[in-house]
Design a protein around this motif. Sequence first.
Motif, short mmCIF file in Angstrom:
data_model
loop_
_atom_site.label_atom_id
_atom_site.label_comp_id
_atom_site.label_asym_id
_atom_site.label_seq_id
_atom_site.Cartn_x
_atom_site.Cartn_y
_atom_site.Cartn_z
N PRO A 204 0.81 -1.23 0.00
CA PRO A 204 0.00 0.00 0.00
C PRO A 204 0.84 1.27 0.00
CG PRO A 204 -0.97 -1.61 1.46
CD PRO A 204 0.35 -2.18 1.04
N SER A 214 -4.31 4.97 -3.29
CA SER A 214 -4.52 4.58 -1.90
C SER A 214 -5.34 3.30 -1.83
CB SER A 214 -5.25 5.69 -1.13
OG SER A 214 -4.51 6.89 -1.15
N ALA A 215 -5.08 2.51 -0.79
CA ALA A 215 -5.83 1.27 -0.59
C ALA A 215 -6.95 1.51 0.41
CB ALA A 215 -4.90 0.16 -0.08
N SER A 216 -8.18 1.17 0.03
CA SER A 216 -9.32 1.32 0.93
C SER A 216 -9.25 0.29 2.05
CB SER A 216 -10.62 1.15 0.15
OG SER A 216 -10.73 -0.19 -0.31
N ALA A 219 -9.94 -3.12 0.65
CA ALA A 219 -8.80 -3.75 -0.04
C ALA A 219 -7.80 -4.28 0.97
CB ALA A 219 -8.13 -2.74 -0.97
N HIS A 386 -10.10 -1.10 -6.20
CA HIS A 386 -8.68 -0.85 -5.95
C HIS A 386 -7.84 -1.29 -7.14
CE1 HIS A 386 -4.70 -1.98 -4.01
NE2 HIS A 386 -4.80 -0.69 -3.78
#
Length: 410
Positions: A204, A214-216, A219, A386
Motif C-alpha cells: 500500500p 490509496s488502498a481502501s 482492499a 482498488h
Amino acid sequence: MSVDIAADPPDVTGESNPDGADDLSPEVFEAVATAEAVLKARFGARIALSEPDDLGGSVRSVVARVRVASSPFALPRTLVVKRYVAPTDQPCDSFVREAVSYQLFTALSAEDRMCPELFAHSTDTRLLVLEDLGRAPTLADKLLGNDSRAAERSLLSWARSLGRLHATTAGREADFDALLRRLDVVSSKDPLTVEGRAALTGLPELLESALGVSASSGALDAAERARGLLTASRHRAFSPSDSCPDNNLITSRGVRFLDFEGGCVRNIMLDAAYLRVPFPSCWCSFALPSGMTEAMLAAWRAEVRSMWPDLDEDPVLMPKLLDAQLFWVWLATWNYLPSATEGAVGAIGVRHASPVLPSRGAVLAGRWRRLAEDAALAGVDAVAEHAEAVVAGLERRFGEMDLPLYPAFR
C-alpha cells in the motif's frame, strides 16, 4: 535398464576425467567428479560418468547430463547432476528443500512420481544425482512455438498434472517435515512466508508513493484474508513453488515437474492461482486466450475433487482462489514495480527468445486488470475498485499497455 559393466572402473582423479571436460567450465567438471564420489558412497562401488553436457543451471547451481560409462549396477544410461555452488559453510535452503522434495517423491510409486527419481544426494557437497527425463520439450517450448493446439493441450495437461500432484501428496506434510528435520534446518519451510508477508504489508505504501493510489479499508481487509493462506491448515499439499513454463517437461507419460528449490507443503490455492495469473513467479509472462483459464481450472478441479470434495463447490473454491490471485498480484507488484522502468524483462528461460517481450509495466497492468475483472464478477467491489485504480495509475505512469498473448496463440 542394464549398462556395460567394468571390473575395475578408473578412479575419480587423473586419467578418469569425463570425456569432453576440456570444453566445459571447471564447475561442471567438478560437479561430475563429485557425483562419481557421491554415487560410490551411495552404492558401495565405483560408477564412472562420461560425456557431460552442460544444461545451463543458474547463478545458484550447475546442472549437467552425464552418461553412465560403467557400473556394476543396473542404472539408466544417462543421469542428471545438479550441484549448488554456494560455499558449503553458508546456509543453502534451496538445496535442502530440493533434496527433501525429491526424497518425498522417490518414496512414492513410479506411477505417482511426477518428477525425476532421486538416485543419490550429498548434504556435504550439496549435490543431487537425478533421473534424466531426456530431451522432451518444456511447456515454455510449446507456449513460445507456433502451434496453438499443442500449446492448449500442454496447458491442460499441466493443469491436470498439478491437480494430481496436489491430490497425491495430500496428507504427507508430516513425512515432508520428518525428512526436513533429518537433513537440515531451513530459515522458513515455505519461502513465501517471508516475502509474501513483506509484500502484503508494504505494497500500500509503495502504490501510494509510486502511483498515487490509496488502498481502501476493504482492499486491506482482502489482503489480510490473502495473508491467511500462508498459515491455513486445510487444503494443504506439496507445492513445486516455482511452476514456471521452463520447469515443466511435456513427456509421453504426462507433465513432469522440475526444480524444487522452493519445494514445500502449503495451501494449494497458491498454486491454483497460477491458472488465473499465468505463472506469477516468472520474470516474464504473456496473456492466455479467452476461456483458457476456465478450461485449466476445470482440469485441475477434476483431479483434486477426489481428495477435497468441497473444492468442487464454487462458493468454497472461488473466494479462496480470488484471495490467492490477489496474493500473487500484490507480490508481483512489490517485486516488479520498483524496477518497472527498466523496460522489457528477460524471456522465459535462457533457451528462448521472443520478438516481443512485455515490459514489467505491461505484465503488472495485465495482472491487475484481470484481478479487477474477477473481483467484479465475484462481487468483491473493494478489490475490483482498488485494482482498477492501480491499472489507471500504471497507465498514467507508463502509458496504455496491452499484455500480448503467448506467441503460440497469436
